[in-house]
Design a protein around this motif. Structure first.
Motif, PDB file in Angstrom:
ATOM      1  N   GLY A  82      36.708   6.110 -92.628  1.00  0.00           N
ATOM      2  CA  GLY A  82      37.676   5.265 -92.431  1.00  0.00           C
ATOM      3  C   GLY A  82      39.007   6.105 -92.329  1.00  0.00           C
ATOM      4  O   GLY A  82      38.660   7.462 -92.692  1.00  0.00           O
ATOM      5  N   TRP A  83      40.174   5.559 -92.004  1.00  0.00           N
ATOM      6  CA  TRP A  83      41.243   6.309 -91.729  1.00  0.00           C
ATOM      7  C   TRP A  83      42.546   5.459 -92.329  1.00  0.00           C
ATOM      8  O   TRP A  83      42.356   4.042 -92.068  1.00  0.00           O
ATOM      9  N   ILE A  84      43.602   6.026 -92.321  1.00  0.00           N
ATOM     10  CA  ILE A  84      44.886   4.938 -92.623  1.00  0.00           C
ATOM     11  C   ILE A  84      45.766   5.326 -91.411  1.00  0.00           C
ATOM     12  O   ILE A  84      46.018   6.322 -90.681  1.00  0.00           O
ATOM     13  N   GLU A  85      46.868   4.376 -91.489  1.00  0.00           N
ATOM     14  CA  GLU A  85      47.879   4.407 -90.374  1.00  0.00           C
ATOM     15  C   GLU A  85      49.171   4.019 -91.105  1.00  0.00           C
ATOM     16  O   GLU A  85      49.235   2.862 -91.622  1.00  0.00           O
ATOM     17  N   ALA A 104      51.233  17.429-101.536  1.00  0.00           N
ATOM     18  CA  ALA A 104      50.162  18.147-101.114  1.00  0.00           C
ATOM     19  C   ALA A 104      50.236  18.791 -99.637  1.00  0.00           C
ATOM     20  O   ALA A 104      48.900  19.539 -99.670  1.00  0.00           O
ATOM     21  N   LYS A 105      50.864  18.645 -98.914  1.00  0.00           N
ATOM     22  CA  LYS A 105      50.989  18.999 -97.552  1.00  0.00           C
ATOM     23  C   LYS A 105      49.467  18.750 -96.700  1.00  0.00           C
ATOM     24  O   LYS A 105      48.714  19.577 -96.231  1.00  0.00           O
ATOM     25  N   ILE A 106      49.253  17.599 -96.825  1.00  0.00           N
ATOM     26  CA  ILE A 106      48.025  16.849 -96.097  1.00  0.00           C
ATOM     27  C   ILE A 106      48.352  16.292 -94.885  1.00  0.00           C
ATOM     28  O   ILE A 106      49.138  15.208 -95.006  1.00  0.00           O
ATOM     29  N   ALA A 107      47.944  16.754 -93.952  1.00  0.00           N
ATOM     30  CA  ALA A 107      48.486  16.319 -92.614  1.00  0.00           C
ATOM     31  C   ALA A 107      46.997  15.947 -91.549  1.00  0.00           C
ATOM     32  O   ALA A 107      47.118  15.424 -90.445  1.00  0.00           O
ATOM     33  N   HIS A 108      45.788  16.526 -92.121  1.00  0.00           N
ATOM     34  CA  HIS A 108      44.658  16.215 -91.438  1.00  0.00           C
ATOM     35  C   HIS A 108      43.553  16.369 -92.357  1.00  0.00           C
ATOM     36  O   HIS A 108      43.305  17.122 -93.420  1.00  0.00           O
ATOM     37  N   GLY A 109      42.399  15.596 -92.039  1.00  0.00           N
ATOM     38  CA  GLY A 109      41.157  15.728 -92.867  1.00  0.00           C
ATOM     39  C   GLY A 109      41.109  14.792 -93.827  1.00  0.00           C
ATOM     40  O   GLY A 109      41.862  13.655 -93.611  1.00  0.00           O
ATOM     41  N   PRO A 110      40.123  15.078 -94.866  1.00  0.00           N
ATOM     42  CA  PRO A 110      39.978  14.191 -95.999  1.00  0.00           C
ATOM     43  C   PRO A 110      41.636  13.613 -96.608  1.00  0.00           C
ATOM     44  O   PRO A 110      42.549  14.518 -96.791  1.00  0.00           O
ATOM     45  N   LEU A 111      42.092  12.484 -96.795  1.00  0.00           N
ATOM     46  CA  LEU A 111      42.979  12.004 -97.315  1.00  0.00           C
ATOM     47  C   LEU A 111      43.379  12.546 -98.771  1.00  0.00           C
ATOM     48  O   LEU A 111      44.257  12.889 -99.397  1.00  0.00           O
ATOM     49  N   PHE A 112      42.158  12.089 -99.588  1.00  0.00           N
ATOM     50  CA  PHE A 112      42.193  12.497-101.171  1.00  0.00           C
ATOM     51  C   PHE A 112      41.259  13.718-101.512  1.00  0.00           C
ATOM     52  O   PHE A 112      39.883  13.644-101.046  1.00  0.00           O
ATOM     53  N   ARG A 113      41.581  14.683-102.084  1.00  0.00           N
ATOM     54  CA  ARG A 113      40.761  15.850-102.211  1.00  0.00           C
ATOM     55  C   ARG A 113      41.091  16.488-103.462  1.00  0.00           C
ATOM     56  O   ARG A 113      42.260  16.309-104.012  1.00  0.00           O
ATOM     57  N   ASP A 125      38.351   9.706 -86.833  1.00  0.00           N
ATOM     58  CA  ASP A 125      37.643  10.812 -86.364  1.00  0.00           C
ATOM     59  C   ASP A 125      37.879  12.459 -86.633  1.00  0.00           C
ATOM     60  O   ASP A 125      37.824  13.077 -86.035  1.00  0.00           O
ATOM     61  N   GLN A 126      38.359  12.526 -88.015  1.00  0.00           N
ATOM     62  CA  GLN A 126      38.671  13.929 -88.268  1.00  0.00           C
ATOM     63  C   GLN A 126      37.726  14.497 -89.216  1.00  0.00           C
ATOM     64  O   GLN A 126      37.781  15.695 -89.317  1.00  0.00           O
ATOM     65  N   THR A 127      36.774  13.848 -89.612  1.00  0.00           N
ATOM     66  CA  THR A 127      35.703  14.592 -90.440  1.00  0.00           C
ATOM     67  C   THR A 127      34.402  13.763 -90.087  1.00  0.00           C
ATOM     68  O   THR A 127      34.481  12.735 -89.627  1.00  0.00           O
ATOM     69  N   LEU A 157      38.265   8.312 -97.081  1.00  0.00           N
ATOM     70  CA  LEU A 157      39.385   8.041 -96.131  1.00  0.00           C
ATOM     71  C   LEU A 157      39.733   9.533 -95.550  1.00  0.00           C
ATOM     72  O   LEU A 157      40.071  10.312 -96.400  1.00  0.00           O
ATOM     73  N   ASP A 158      40.027   9.302 -94.170  1.00  0.00           N
ATOM     74  CA  ASP A 158      40.510  10.510 -93.430  1.00  0.00           C
ATOM     75  C   ASP A 158      42.258  10.243 -93.443  1.00  0.00           C
ATOM     76  O   ASP A 158      42.656   8.974 -93.445  1.00  0.00           O
TER      77      ASP A 158
END
Length: 266
Positions: free
Chosen positions: A212-215, A257-266, A205-207, A200-201
């Motif tokens: 897939g992605w979330i909203e 985790a300051k995640i705003a772009h790219g893979p959701l879980f890392r 279309d971020q990677t 998930l991103d």
């Protein structure tokens, strides 16, 4: 299906045939070379669509299986091209039988079926057809299933109280604990596969390898996923308790985790 039905000398040499059909992209090298220059961008775009038809992991698996098959053919003095149903029938028989050494087990039925699917895909990419319904393949495979297949094992469903017990083992004071908590809750609430969760991103279309992605909405989360049969959406609502709410868990993980772009879980 006696071995003497196959004449290895009647087929072209392995190196010659592989060189002739070495392009796996679905567009032959000869065709690309003879395409007018003005259509070159379309050729590149078509190749991109071919790549998008299957995941990178799937293509790597198909390439590995093809390499295994061609290596076996080389050892037996056979040619993998053009497709020969007797050769493939002998190959899956060899897979099921193992090496013949004492205590050596053959490949699992699921592995044999996957390799057979890989062969069909590889032949299709070379504009060739492998008739899997031919008796030399279908009958042998049916016999392998009857002789070696293990009965299916039904896994027990994870219950809510068991999920809560799992969550209690995670440290809320670490990013890893917050990440794992979010993964467990969103996976349980959405009925997601492990491969879907890790692909998930944050957005669309971020990677390149995202699936897939979330909203995040006021009411919950909409997860958009790309599967084998196309795109699908999974709606995950907010829970009655913040302690077990998948939306709160994802929001907390992303914030800390300051995640705003790219893979959701890392």
């Amino acid at each position: 299906m006696p071995e003497n039905d196959i004449d290895p000398h009647a087929a072209p040499s392995l190196s010659a045939v592989e060189a002739e059909h070495s392009n796996d992209a679905g567009l032959s090298t000869d065709a690309a070379e003879h395409t007018p220059a003005r259509l070159a961008p379309l050729v590149d775009r078509a190749r991109g669509y071919v790549d998008a038809a299957s995941s990178a992991n799937t293509r790597r698996a198909y390439a590995s299986d093809w390499k295994h098959f061609t290596a076996w053919c080389r050892r037996q003095g056979l040619s993998p091209l053009p497709p020969n149903v007797q050769t493939v029938g002998l190959y899956i028989t060899a897979l099921a039988s193992g090496s013949g050494a004492a205590g050596q087990k053959g490949a699992a039925v699921s592995t044999i079926e996957r390799r057979l699917s890989s062969l069909s895909w590889n032949y299709t990419q070379r504009s060739l057809h492998l008739d899997r319904k031919d008796r030399h393949i279908a009958t042998v495979l049916a016999g392998i299933r009857n002789s070696h297949a293990a009965p299916p094992r039904q896994k027990e469903a994870l219950l809510p109280e068991e999920l809560i017990a799992m969550l209690e083992t995670l440290d809320r004071g670490t990013l890893r604990g917050l990440r794992d908590r979010a993964m467990l809750l969103i996976g349980f609430a959405g009925g997601l596969r492990r491969s879907e969760i890790v692909a998930l991103d944050v957005g669309r279309d971020q990677t390149d390898d995202g699936r897939g992605w979330i909203e995040i909405l006021d009411q919950g989360i909409v997860v958009t996923l790309r599967g084998k049969t196309g795109w699908r959406e999974v709606e995950i609502g907010r829970g009655s308790s913040e302690r077990t709410c998948p939306v709160v868990a994802v929001e907390t993980w992303m914030k800390l985790a300051k995640i705003a772009h790219g893979p959701l879980f890392r």
